[in-house]
Design a protein around this motif. Sequence first.
Motif, PDB file in Angstrom:
ATOM      1  N   ASP A 310       0.857  -1.359   0.191  1.00 55.40           N
ATOM      2  CA  ASP A 310       0.242  -0.137  -0.107  1.00 55.40           C
ATOM      3  C   ASP A 310       0.857   1.170   0.013  1.00 55.40           C
ATOM      4  O   ASP A 310       2.166   1.109   0.402  1.00 55.40           O
ATOM      5  CB  ASP A 310      -0.962  -0.069   1.329  1.00 55.40           C
ATOM      6  CG  ASP A 310      -2.490   0.068   0.805  1.00 55.40           C
ATOM      7  OD1 ASP A 310      -2.675   0.992   0.086  1.00 55.40           O
ATOM      8  OD2 ASP A 310      -3.006  -0.509   1.335  1.00 55.40           O
ATOM      9  N   GLN A 313       3.032   2.275   2.880  1.00 53.13           N
ATOM     10  CA  GLN A 313       4.046   1.440   3.574  1.00 53.13           C
ATOM     11  C   GLN A 313       5.480   2.100   2.956  1.00 53.13           C
ATOM     12  O   GLN A 313       5.639   2.484   1.973  1.00 53.13           O
ATOM     13  CB  GLN A 313       4.131  -0.213   2.903  1.00 53.13           C
ATOM     14  CG  GLN A 313       2.983  -0.854   3.316  1.00 53.13           C
ATOM     15  CD  GLN A 313       3.088  -1.286   4.727  1.00 53.13           C
ATOM     16  OE1 GLN A 313       4.363  -1.235   5.183  1.00 53.13           O
ATOM     17  NE2 GLN A 313       2.341  -1.626   5.377  1.00 53.13           N
ATOM     18  N   PRO A 322      -1.380   0.135  -5.108  1.00 55.62           N
ATOM     19  CA  PRO A 322      -1.406  -0.901  -3.948  1.00 55.62           C
ATOM     20  C   PRO A 322      -1.751  -2.083  -4.539  1.00 55.62           C
ATOM     21  O   PRO A 322      -2.668  -2.439  -5.545  1.00 55.62           O
ATOM     22  CB  PRO A 322      -2.585  -0.331  -3.343  1.00 55.62           C
ATOM     23  CG  PRO A 322      -2.709   1.146  -3.448  1.00 55.62           C
ATOM     24  CD  PRO A 322      -2.230   1.282  -5.030  1.00 55.62           C
TER      25      PRO A 322
END
Length: 383
Positions: A310, A313, A322
């Motif tokens: 995602d 992150q 994502p």
Amino acid sequence: MATKPIRIGLVGYGFMGRTHSNAYSQLAHFFDTDHYPVRQAVCGRDEEKVKAFAEKWGFESYETDWRELVKRDDIDAIDICTPNNSHAEIALECIKHGKMILCEKPLALNGEQGEAMVKAVEESGLPNLVWYNYRFLPAVTHAKNIVDAGELGRVFHYRANFLQDWTISEELPQGGAGLWRLDAKEAGSGVTGDLLAHCIDTARWINGNIVSVSAMTETFIKERVHTETGEKQEVTIDDAAAFLARFENGSLAIFESTRYARGHKALYTFEINGEDKSLFWDLHDLNRLSYFDHGVPSDRRGWSSIHCSDGDQPYAGNWWVPGLCLGYEHSFTHALYEFFKDLDDPQKEKRYPDFRDALGTQYVCDAVLESAKTKQWVDVKQS
Ligand code: 4PW
């Protein structure tokens, strides 16, 4: 906005030369940094091959003698991708010529060489990086961030392994072209410096200093035919190494690496167990971080699997959308990003391993080899 070129001189164009060149070509497309890498020159002894590499990977020029490369005024940074026994010599020469350095792991053959490199580079003030790349995979960086936030509570255990199987055949020659990892004169050690070093770097980064170790190593095949001489010679590397360790924070660890684990090509895993949470990561499923939270009500509690793709992150938002995956190669681009983004601000807390940090890993490797030899627990020198 990338306005400041850093002209790279790459020494060595094997496996690591390719991974780094790929990172140089990717960085500015996906990350915003003031500096950007220019593939200025590549160096290798075989003129035909190095020329072909330069053309394939977009380097503007080539050299066949690294000493000429490090002298060049149109080079700002040297990337050392040569066998381990040349890291110290090349790095020290780079420092004399005022070049910043990106050096393949491990830092050197041993701590003594590493100390000379750290002293020289720190006196020069030149930026320096060692390519311990696995830190920079989103799931591994996420694990580090979770631990840094104190979410695990008291940490009890760390365990890691790095397993391969490519040296089992007795027919495999000793050393020579492309096989320098099998010759201790060139590599310094076997799996300890090659594979355990990665596990140690990640462990130290996430869980802090390792203070003492008790190790065993084994060389399963004692003699191999040398490619150049055609004669049998003693195998001097460790084929397998395992060790117990104590961390400064009181946690206990177990590490294992081998090139004799039939069926495993590059299985790197680590697990960390805290009072409140545990984390587990596996290179073969590198986008995932497994996560156990004891705080969840018992009827819902269990291991969950975070797909670290995602946008929130680490690094992931710079790439695709994502749910899509990143791979091994991205770890090098991320390492480069961390190095480049701090170039004008050397005081800033570094997310990347520099020479001093890599010396800490080198000291653990040295202690592992010493402990295996003496069959005693060994205290690890701290960098
Ligand atoms: O540094 C290591 C290498 O020498 C790597 O990360 C994996 O094992 C891939 O090749 C070897």
